[in-house]
Structures are given as structure tokens and as C-alpha cells.
Design a protein around this motif. Structure first.
Motif, mmCIF file in Angstrom:
data_model
loop_
_atom_site.group_PDB
_atom_site.id
_atom_site.type_symbol
_atom_site.label_atom_id
_atom_site.label_comp_id
_atom_site.label_asym_id
_atom_site.label_seq_id
_atom_site.Cartn_x
_atom_site.Cartn_y
_atom_site.Cartn_z
ATOM 1 N N TYR A 194 0.848 -1.192 0.000
ATOM 2 C CA TYR A 194 0.000 0.000 0.000
ATOM 3 C C TYR A 194 0.886 1.246 0.000
ATOM 4 C CZ TYR A 194 -4.450 -2.362 0.716
ATOM 5 O OH TYR A 194 -5.569 -3.143 0.557
ATOM 6 N N PHE A 195 0.605 2.147 -0.935
ATOM 7 C CA PHE A 195 1.305 3.430 -0.986
ATOM 8 C C PHE A 195 0.495 4.437 -0.182
ATOM 9 C CE2 PHE A 195 3.202 1.125 -4.375
ATOM 10 C CZ PHE A 195 4.478 1.655 -4.556
ATOM 11 N N LEU A 196 1.119 5.042 0.798
ATOM 12 C CA LEU A 196 0.427 5.930 1.721
ATOM 13 C C LEU A 196 0.448 7.372 1.219
ATOM 14 C CD1 LEU A 196 1.805 4.509 5.084
ATOM 15 C CD2 LEU A 196 -0.302 3.887 3.884
ATOM 16 N N LEU A 197 -0.707 7.994 1.231
ATOM 17 C CA LEU A 197 -0.879 9.399 0.874
ATOM 18 C C LEU A 197 -1.350 10.149 2.114
ATOM 19 C CD1 LEU A 197 -2.893 8.817 -2.444
ATOM 20 C CD2 LEU A 197 -0.403 8.802 -2.137
ATOM 21 N N SER A 198 -1.347 11.479 2.047
ATOM 22 C CA SER A 198 -1.895 12.260 3.161
ATOM 23 C C SER A 198 -2.721 13.417 2.627
ATOM 24 C CB SER A 198 -0.785 12.787 4.075
ATOM 25 O OG SER A 198 0.043 13.699 3.406
ATOM 26 N N GLU A 199 -3.787 13.729 3.347
ATOM 27 C CA GLU A 199 -4.721 14.753 2.879
ATOM 28 C C GLU A 199 -4.081 16.125 2.780
ATOM 29 O OE1 GLU A 199 -8.077 14.659 5.465
ATOM 30 O OE2 GLU A 199 -8.710 12.633 4.876
ATOM 31 N N LYS A 230 0.827 9.782 8.361
ATOM 32 C CA LYS A 230 1.269 8.894 7.275
ATOM 33 C C LYS A 230 2.594 8.225 7.635
ATOM 34 C CE LYS A 230 3.360 10.654 3.738
ATOM 35 N NZ LYS A 230 3.652 11.428 2.488
ATOM 36 N N MET A 231 3.524 9.002 8.187
ATOM 37 C CA MET A 231 4.821 8.433 8.558
ATOM 38 C C MET A 231 4.690 7.452 9.731
ATOM 39 S SD MET A 231 6.924 9.392 6.330
ATOM 40 C CE MET A 231 8.446 8.833 7.115
ATOM 41 N N GLY A 239 2.110 0.509 5.326
ATOM 42 C CA GLY A 239 2.352 0.868 3.939
ATOM 43 C C GLY A 239 3.694 1.569 3.789
ATOM 44 N N ILE A 240 3.896 2.165 2.592
ATOM 45 C CA ILE A 240 5.153 2.836 2.268
ATOM 46 C C ILE A 240 4.838 4.248 1.791
ATOM 47 C CG2 ILE A 240 6.340 0.688 1.700
ATOM 48 C CD1 ILE A 240 5.775 1.136 -1.191
ATOM 49 N N ALA A 241 5.820 5.168 1.896
ATOM 50 C CA ALA A 241 5.547 6.567 1.565
ATOM 51 C C ALA A 241 6.804 7.274 1.103
ATOM 52 C CB ALA A 241 4.963 7.283 2.784
#
Length: 294
Positions: A194-199, A230-231, A239-241
Motif C-alpha cells: 500500500y502506498f500511503l498518501l496524506s490529505e 502517514k509516517m 504501507g510505504i511513503a
């Protein structure tokens, strides 16, 4: 009373000679006399007695005015000097904001320290915000300048900006993946994660998704409410970011920062609102440009 009237009156009182007084303040004698006459007319009483026998003498009312104005004159000059310092940016306030989760490069931070040393009467305040809140602070004047991704402000007509530094991007991955942080990876090797995003970081989200698509796959994503959450999700293994390696989690036993060949560097810019006329902005930017160019 104009400043010219004030200067003429003080000079006339201290010399009791219009010709000499006019020479001392570098105006013509007729212009000097007109200023005195205009002041007397404005006040409604005579300031000087003029006679061939006794020459020029100040009236009692004029003497009282002189004693008061002399004190006010000293205060006025101090106020004027202070105002000039503010106008030159040598005194005042500068509010600098940066994006949550990002680290200023050492050179930029060094400029801020040098600026404070050179202009100790300027109060510098540094704030950290989520992206949208940071840009709102620039728009409202709550912040004077910010360090933001250049790509996020390139098309903003209400903002001015200039490139200042680049940041190397890495992929922050959970340690469970057992990645080698000395090796360069391809994004496709992580397509099952999962690729992590942030609002609060839409520009970084777009960069990640675009990079994945360029690598030949559509990423699975999860959206965290903000950059730092996210971190934390990376540290928890969710997931990863994308992130700069200059982050406190580089010391975590649960996170690795690995180099990815498809992810470009981020270019950051100093950004300020076009109609923010705080003179300290120009002073700071000039020093920044001078130091970075040397």
C-alpha cells in the motif's frame, strides 16, 4: 504646521536672523520668510518682533512655542529614525512557515541564523503547518514567507516565489520488508504494498501516483489525515511513503529509507504573497540570494 515651517521657526529662533537661518537650512531667504509668515498666519499670533533698531526678537508666545517644539523635535527625529529603520526592514517582524514533516536544508537554516545576527531588532518567528494551512497563512498575512514545493505554486498568480534548494526523495518502508538501504530499487518492486498518501500534501500524492504509473502499475493507496500520521503508519507497517531522509524516523528501528530510481528530487522555493509589503521580506530574500550566490 508643515515640517518646513517647523525647521524655519527653530532656525530663526536660534539665530534671530532670517538670512543666516535660511542659509543654515539651505533654502532661499524669500522662501524662508514665506514659511514664517504662513506659520504666524496659521497660529494667529506673531512669533517675532521686527525693528530696525533692535533687529529680530522672539515674542513671549514664540519663546513658549520654541521651548515646546524643541523637545518635540528631538522626539520627532527619534520617531522618524525608527520609522526609517522599519521602512528599510531593519526592524519589524518576519514570520516563516514550513511544511509539516519537511526539514529545512542546512544552508537555508544558516541564512536565517545569519539574518538574525545582522538584524537583531527583527523578530523572526518560525511555524510548521500542514500544506493547506500553510498556504492559507500566506494568503491571510499570518505568515510572511514559506518554504514550499515549487510545483505547488508555479501557477499561482497571487504569489511570488524563487527556487532555493532541492531535496532528495526516498521511499520510507517498514523494516519488515527487509530492504537494503544501500541499494537502489524500482517502484515496481513494491507494487503489492500500500502506498500511503496524506490529505495535507496533495503535491506529494500526485508525484507518487504519477511515478507509479510511469513505472507501469496503478498503486494501491491509503490516505492518512496528515503527513506525520502517514509516517507513523509506515512505522506501524501499514504501507510505504515518499519522504526526505532528513526525518526523525531515520533513527527508527522499524523504518528504512531506500533510494528509488523513478522518484525525482523535490525543488523548494521561498514563497510570499505579491501584495505583502513587509519590507523585511525583501531584506531577507536579498541576503538569501547574496549568500547562496557567493
Amino acid at each position: 504646521m508643515t515640517l518646513a515651517m517647523f525647521e524655519c521657526f527653530i532656525a530663526a529662533t536660534e539665530t534671530l536672523n532670517f538670512t543666516v537661518a535660511a542659509q543654515n537650512i539651505h533654502i532661499t531667504q524669500p522662501a524662508f520668510s514665506r514659511n514664517i509668515a504662513a506659520l504666524e498666519e496659521e497660529l494667529g499670533f506673531s512669533l517675532f518682533l521686527r525693528s530696525k533698531q533692535n533687529g529680530l526678537r522672539i515674542t513671549p508666545a514664540g519663546l513658549e512655542l520654541y521651548n515646546g517644539l524643541k523637545k518635540l523635535g528631538r522626539e520627532f527625529r527619534l520617531i522618524l529614525k525608527h520609522a526609517e529603520q522599519i521602512n528599510r526592514g531593519e526592524e519589524g517582524q518576519l514570520v516563516i512557515s514550513i511544511l509539516n514533516g519537511t526539514c529545512m536544508d542546512n544552508e537555508s537554516m544558516a541564512v536565517i541564523h545569519k539574518f538574525q545576527e545582522k538584524y537583531p531588532r527583527v523578530e523572526i518567528t518560525m511555524l510548521s503547518y500542514p500544506y493547506e494551512r500553510m498556504m492559507e497563512s500566506i494568503e491571510t498575512g499570518e505568515s510572511d514567507i514559506c518554504f514550499a514545493l515549487e510545483a505547488t505554486v508555479e501557477e499561482r498568480e497571487d504569489l511570488l516565489f524563487d527556487s532555493v534548494f532541492e531535496v532528495e526523495n526516498y521511499l520510507a518502508v517498514p523494516s519488515r520488508l527487509q530492504c537494503d538501504d544501500t541499494k537502489e530499487y524500482s517502484l515496481k518492486e513494491f507494487q503489492n504494498e500500500y502506498f500511503l498518501l496524506s490529505e495535507d500534501a496533495p503535491a506529494i500524492n500526485s508525484l507518487l501516483i504519477k511515478s507509479c504509473r510511469n513505472a507501469g502499475f496503478e498503486p494501491k493507496t491509503r490516505i492518512a489525515p496528515d503527513f506525520e500520521t502517514k509516517m507513523l503508519w509506515v512505522e506501524f507497517g501499514k504501507g510505504i511513503a515518499i519522504n526526505s531522509k532528513e526525518h526523525y524516523m531515520q533513527n527508527s528501528n522499524y523504518v528504512k529509507f531506500v533510494k528509488i530510481k523513478e522518484i525525482p528530487k523535490d525543488r523548494y522555493a521561498i514563497v510570499w504573497k505579491k501584495d505583502n509589503y513587509n519590507p523585511v521580506i525583501a531584506l531577507f530574500y536579498s541576503m538569501y540570494d547574496e549568500i547562496m550566490s557567493s
